[in-house]
Enzyme design. Structure first.
Site: not given
Ligand SMILES: Cc1cc2nc3c(=O)[nH]c(=O)nc-3n(C[C@H](O)[C@H](O)[C@H](O)COP(=O)(O)OP(=O)(O)OC[C@H]3O[C@@H](n4cnc5c(N)ncnc54)[C@H](O)[C@@H]3O)c2cc1C
Length: 411
Positions: A128-129, A131, A246
């Protein structure tokens, strides 16, 4: 509340039970049944074929695309019986659960004919692409670009946290196809082959030495023009469909893995003489109540689907449930580590263990960092409030779209 299922559904239950009894290895249902390493390897290779042969993978899909066209109630019964037997019911998580159902909803007839049979037979695997380094919660801020060059899309940019990218055949990818419109409006959803010169995959190594997700770099990677799903610049809506799948768990069976795990944690409390500790008892009782709430909420979701209810409260059940189970699991695993006491602080698993984590299959962790079943589950629980949309983002969805609270101020 009437919790009985229709007669046809109960008849179908008997059919599934008979199939499982006939096809699962001898002794599967006996107390204390265990595989040897060789038996487990043999089971893993043959089980998907058996499921495929029985037509049980994605059995709710229409028959013209290889499913059995099961009704909602039949699908529920199928899931319940497999969960009751602790038998796996899928070929590839991303294919069966996310991309296949998305193609069914949004794909062209050619895409359905081409991709769906290959997903069902396990011929192709997916990642899944979505993030990117600066687009996680704010997914619509993604920067990966796709431009048309004759009959092909040319893709450049970077994805991150891409689970399974190291061996997937295809990535379902969000890319910006029109930079001149609002950020949600210029995104398309593409199916891109992974094994080509313009795609570089780098593992992200975690503290335990394992690497289950990757960074993926696209440098003029290509895919056919017709690999766009749901229309050019319509990718946001298609992505929301995928995220809905999902976040949703199988309504009436999602709670079962937590129920089984709670039994293991309670046994551990007995073994460690902590079962009489009032704080532990209270924690376990609290956890049990939450698992029952999940079970009842599952039945609520099922009633809503069967009655065709489409109000906003129902639409937000996926967000509510994701937030609820992931936070429950994080908390109960902290309790489990407390119950383990000093054993929770050291590596008590064996590199050769063939243990399984309830609901997940083989234990996570690796020979260089041999965690026990509960330690593995503790570590993974930390990620569950993040993947598929964080718990905070689920709260925003419920607050803004269901409760009608004011939108949060933009930075
Ligand atoms: C085990 C695992 C597998 C994954 N697999 C995939 C995958 O296969 N493909 C893929 O595309 N992605 C994948 N991901 C990524 C995942 O979707 C993202 O980590 C997630 O959407 C959060 O984005 P971020 O890490 O950029 O955190 P950020 O968006 O930077 O968030 C950081 C913190 O800020 C908080 N925050 C951000 N915006 C707000 C807001 N508006 N209001 C309140 N709080 C906020 C968040 O809740 C979090 O606590 C995976 C993640 C994990 C942990």
């Amino acid at each position: 509340m009437d919790l009985t299922y229709p007669l046809e559904a109960e008849a179908f239950r008997i059919e599934i039970r008979a199939w499982l009894e006939e096809n699962l290895p001898n002794g599967w249902f006996d107390e204390g049944f265990e595989f040897s390493r060789e038996e487990r390897a043999a089971f893993n290779t043959t089980w998907t074929e058996k499921l495929y042969g029985g037509g049980w993978i994605c059995a709710s899909w229409p028959t013209e695309y290889g499913g059995k066209g099961l009704s909602t109630m039949e699908s529920v019964v199928l899931n319940e019986e497999f969960a009751r037997a602790s038998a796996p019911l899928r070929a590839d998580f991303f294919g069966d659960t996310l991309v296949g159902p998305t193609i069914l909803q949004w794909g062209s007839e050619e895409q359905k004919q081409d991709f769906l049979p290959k997903i069902l037979s396990g011929q192709i695997s997916w990642c899944q692409g979505f993030s990117e380094p600066e687009a996680g919660s704010d997914l619509a801020g993604l920067k990966t670009r796709a431009e048309l060059d004759g009959d092909e899309w040319v893709i450049s940019g970077q994805k991150v946290w891409t689970t399974q990218a190291g061996f997937a055949d295809y990535i379902f990818l969000l890319a910006r196809t029109d930079p001149n419109v609002s950020k949600h409006a210029g995104i398309s959803y593409l199916h891109v082959p992974m094994k080509q010169p313009g795609v570089e995959v780098r593992p992200i190594t975690q503290v335990d030495g394992s690497a289950e997700f990757y960074e993926v770099f696209f440098d003029n990677a290509r895919c056919p023009k017709e690999n766009v799903v749901g229309g050019v610049n319509n990718g946001w809506k298609v992505a929301m469909t995928t995220l809905g799948f999902e976040r949703g768990t199988s309504a009436t069976t999602g709670y079962r893995r937590f129920e089984k795990e709670l039994e293991i944690i309670t046994d551990k409390a007995r073994a460690n003489a902590k079962i009489d500790d009032p704080n532990v008892r209270q924690g376990l009782a609290h956890a049990w109540s939450k698992v029952q709430i999940m079970r009842i909420n599952g039945l609520r979701s099922l009633s809503a689907v069967v009655q065709g209810k489409k109000d906003l409260g129902v639409a937000a059940l996926g967000a509510t449930n994701k937030m609820y189970w992931s936070e429950y699991h994080r908390d109960v695993m902290e309790l489990a580590i407390d119950i383990m006491g000093m054993d929770g602080q050291i590596l008590t698993g064996s590199p050769d263990d063939e243990e399984t984590v309830p609901g997940y299959g083989p234990r996570r962790g690796n020979a260089g960092y041999p965690v026990s079943v509960l330690q593995a589950s503790f570590f993974f629980s930390r990620s569950e409030t993040i993947w598929g949309g964080t718990a905070q983002i689920q709260r925003n969805i419920v607050g803004e779209r269901v409760l009608g609270l004011p939108k949060e101020p933009k930075p």
